[in-house]
Structures are given as C-alpha cells and as structure tokens.
Design a protein around this motif. Sequence first.
Motif, PDB file in Angstrom:
ATOM      1  N   ASP A  80       0.325  -1.359   0.253  1.00 12.91           N
ATOM      2  CA  ASP A  80       0.129  -0.255   0.546  1.00 12.91           C
ATOM      3  C   ASP A  80       0.645   1.095   0.193  1.00 12.91           C
ATOM      4  OD1 ASP A  80      -1.920   2.026   0.591  1.00 12.91           O
ATOM      5  OD2 ASP A  80      -2.708   0.925   2.059  1.00 12.91           O
ATOM      6  N   ASP A  82       0.484   4.178  -0.986  1.00  7.51           N
ATOM      7  CA  ASP A  82      -0.584   5.353  -0.760  1.00  7.51           C
ATOM      8  C   ASP A  82      -0.298   5.787   0.591  1.00  7.51           C
ATOM      9  OD1 ASP A  82      -1.832   8.207  -1.110  1.00  7.51           O
ATOM     10  OD2 ASP A  82      -3.406   6.755   0.746  1.00  7.51           O
ATOM     11  N   ALA A  83      -0.758   4.588   1.568  1.00 11.32           N
ATOM     12  CA  ALA A  83      -0.472   4.588   3.554  1.00 11.32           C
ATOM     13  C   ALA A  83       1.215   4.862   3.878  1.00 11.32           C
ATOM     14  CB  ALA A  83      -0.872   3.246   3.629  1.00 11.32           C
ATOM     15  N   ARG A 380      -6.109   2.146   8.414  1.00  7.41           N
ATOM     16  CA  ARG A 380      -7.286   3.285   7.774  1.00  7.41           C
ATOM     17  C   ARG A 380      -6.655   3.670   6.438  1.00  7.41           C
ATOM     18  NH1 ARG A 380      -8.537   6.457  13.669  1.00  7.41           N
ATOM     19  NH2 ARG A 380      -7.572   7.686  11.570  1.00  7.41           N
ATOM     20  N   LYS A 381      -7.277   3.979   5.640  1.00 13.03           N
ATOM     21  CA  LYS A 381      -7.092   5.067   4.953  1.00 13.03           C
ATOM     22  C   LYS A 381      -6.482   6.020   4.748  1.00 13.03           C
ATOM     23  CE  LYS A 381      -8.741   1.639   1.860  1.00 13.03           C
ATOM     24  NZ  LYS A 381      -8.461   0.320   0.802  1.00 13.03           N
ATOM     25  N   GLN A 382      -7.047   6.539   6.038  1.00 11.31           N
ATOM     26  CA  GLN A 382      -6.000   8.064   6.438  1.00 11.31           C
ATOM     27  C   GLN A 382      -5.437   7.490   7.604  1.00 11.31           C
ATOM     28  OE1 GLN A 382      -6.004  10.726   4.573  1.00 11.31           O
ATOM     29  NE2 GLN A 382      -7.135   9.375   3.219  1.00 11.31           N
TER      30      GLN A 382
END
Length: 518
Positions: A80, A82-83, A380-382
């Motif tokens: 991931d 982005d994370a 968590r996405k954010q």
Amino acid sequence: MLPTKRIRLLLFCLFLSPGNGIAQLPSNAEPGHSARIKIDFTNPVHTMQGGVGASWHAIEKPAPLPLYVNGRGGNPPFEDTDAWDQLYNHATWLGMDWMRVEFTQLMYEPEKKKFDWENREMQNLYKILDWCQQNRADVMLQQMRSDVAWNTFPEWQNDPVKVAASGPYSVEDFAHGLGELVDYLIKKKGYTCIKWLCITNEPPYWWKQPSGDTLSITPSLRAVKEELGRRNLKVGLLGPDSVPVPALDPKRYDFEDLIDAWDFHEYFAYFDWQEANPPTRGRPIPMHRFQQRLTDWAKYAHEHGKPFFLAELGSHHYGTDIANPGPAVFEAALHNAELVVRGFNTGTDAFSRWSYTNRGETGAQWQLVDTYDVKTKTFRKQITPHENCYYFYGLISRFTAKNSTSATTTVEGGKTGEYQRLFAAALTSPKGQTTILVVNDGETEIDAAIEMKSQSGSMTLYRYGVSRTEEGRTDLVINPQETINPESGRFKSRILPKSLTIFSTYHLKHSDPGITVE
C-alpha cells in the motif's frame, strides 16, 4: 518495551481559536507566577551523538498466544504505497533523526543458516530503512527477540511461548545470523544510516533459559562483536538495553569492554509534584532522581568515550493493559515532553519514544500515529496523529537537529510550594540555529524572563507550542504564533499552564518538514 503485567507473569502555548484547529496565543491571559530562565551558550553541557526519534517496528506476525506483545503489526501492508507515503510524511513532519528499528531473527533466518531476504516483514524493514536513509536519520538496529525454534533450548522447542522468551542455545549460530543480516543490509542494500546494533530487547524478559535464570548476554555480545569484526562492519554495539535506568553502578555489568554505547529504557519516572502521593505502578521514581541518574550515567559513559542513549521512553503510570489509552493521555504526553526537556540538560545523547507505529490492540496505545482501526480490525485509509503524544513529543523532535549541543540552562522561580513546575533546555544545532524548550507542568501561568548569554549577533525567534487546551486534538495546525526579537539576548514570554513552549530560530510553517539533520 517493557512487557505488560500478563507477560511478566508468564515469563516471570498555546490556545485554540474556536473551530479552526490552529494553536494561538491568549489575548487576555491573567498574570501568573514569574520565573527567570538563564541560558549560558558559552558553557555547553554536551554535543549529542544522536538526536530525538522513536521505535519503528518491522515485525508483522502475531506473537504466540497467550502472549500479548506490543510492537508488531502496526505498519500498513507494504504494497500500500499510499499508506506508506502518509507514514513517511508524518515521520518527516516530526523530524525524527534517531530511530530504533526493530525486528526478530525469525524474520530473516527462520531455519539455521537459511536466510529469507524477501518476505513481507523484511519488506517492512526495507521500507523503514529507506526513509531513514533518505532523511539521514541514524538507525539503531534492535533485535527484539529470536523467536526461532531451531536455536532454542531443546526442551523448549515445542512451546511457542518459551521459544519467544528464549536466549540462544548456540551463541555461535546466533552471532553468525546477526552478522549475515547486518552484512546484507549494509553491503548489499547499501544502508549507510545503520550506526548501532542491539542484540536483544530488555533482558531478562526475553533472554531466558530452562533453569529459570536469565541467560547472560555477555557471551553473545562477544561473539557478535567478533563476527562484525571479521566482516569489517563498522557498527557499534549497545547494552544492556534494560529497564529501568538504575543508579550508576557499571561494575554490575561484565560486558563494558564489548559495547560501544550504553542504553537503557524508562517508564516509571513521575512528576516531582506527585512525590507526596506517588504512583504505584512498576518501580516509581520522582523525575528529579531520574534526571540525576541520567546525568550520572551520561557523565560516566562520556568519560569512557561512549555515548549514552535513552532508547525507550514513555509512562506506565496511566495504564498499560490491552488497548488501554493510558500511554497517550494528556498527562502522559506532558510527562514525556518534560522528561526529554530535562534530559537534554543531562548529557544524554539520544531519546527514542515507544513507539512510532503500533496497533494499540495487542498492548496499550503507545503509537504516535494511528494506522489501524481496532474496532474494524482493518488498516486505516487515512493515517492521522494519535492524540496528545504526537504534538507534545513531535514538537520536540520537529525543532531539534541531530548532533545538537545543549547549553547550561537554569530556572529561578516557577515553583508551586516546594515543587519546581517550570523546566527549560536550550539547544544549538550544528549550523548555529537556536531552539529553547520550556515545559510548565503546573496549573498556573508563568511570566518568564529569558536571558541568553553570548549568543552571538541578533536573532529572530518564533514561538510554537501546545497546552491543555489542545487535549485530544488530532487536527492542529502548528505555525509560528509570535515573532520575538530579543534585546541584548533578553525577552519575556507568558508560559501557559500544562504546556510545552518552543522558541526557535527555525521558521517552520505547518507544511514544512521537521528538522532532522543539517
């Protein structure tokens, strides 16, 4: 990280403008107590051989039940991107520059002399080291425990809990494995950020043998030192990595000739004003006595040509049970900030908070950032700041550069009754930037007169901070709130109750990265 009670039994400033999240100075504060902070830059305490950072775990696999072990599974999946970019951005904002990077032998050598460099946990390790390399943060490699049945005492090999707690059955094989790992990371992967190596976390908790006694770490330290020498790996060994920081007594350790730095952990220091009714958890010690212990150990280490590190810090006094928020409540965050600020005056070379990532479900909520949702059991996405601790500890790491020099700093006044409530430290970066850190752990505002001796030339200082008003907020915007032009090295400022205030020549907007190295 000190085990939870269950494991031990098994193993034996600034206010917020309403609604906008931006920290601002009070416009109508009432006068409070007064104090004088005197900073003598001509009389340095010590130039740190490290800086301020946190533990960052690469471990992903769950611990064997019924063990509940902090420090695993807190990173998002390595795929991931982005994370991980979010995780990198937070680390960069925090400006952490001395990182304790943690792993187990099971990650890289699951079977004797059969190494796995490409599994998921090793990918986590590379991700962490990539950030450290890019940001020039010094790395202390920390093998938390072995977790390998093949090098556990034979009578324990079928018991996963005892495998996790065991010291090495074969010291030679243990040393060879660590040598292979460090060799691979430095020579093949090219990580020049790796400066230190610690062979095990907190003996005796994770360094047992069937007799019930703690296995001595000395033979393994000797074997690892010889292994690193044979491979011409310039990595310093640390020890004992134990908890708590004891009174100075180096003769109790028989491995001083084998280590290149001293390191300890601390979770039991408490505010001096609590001395009349001290906490009962663990081995409580008032912070003035703890500060003296740091001073004694740092002085001894430096006299013998070695740095002294506080490789884990936090507070156990507000709860450490499963999913307990205690390590991140406001009082714990203020405690940690005060501990580091007072620690700058002791000559301690580096501070590492437990911990950067952590799920908060296999132990208490120690994390600086929230990567995992305990309720949904998903990542968590954010990724967001964890309440209180992110900003209190983070502002210290954000405004301090690696290898800074602490100046002699004294505080006159700032007491409530017999107890000192105002504490200060001052640092000069390698390129001459100035940062002054002030903690008020009292309930009263303090009007502070700050005097700086022989800080050459004129300067402009910018004020930043957090206080009780920001308790529980995770959306703060930290910009300069006041510009100060000291006259003849002097200025005055009001220090809010229960606050961390920073005056720095660094002009950092919230969107700017923190200071790591110059």
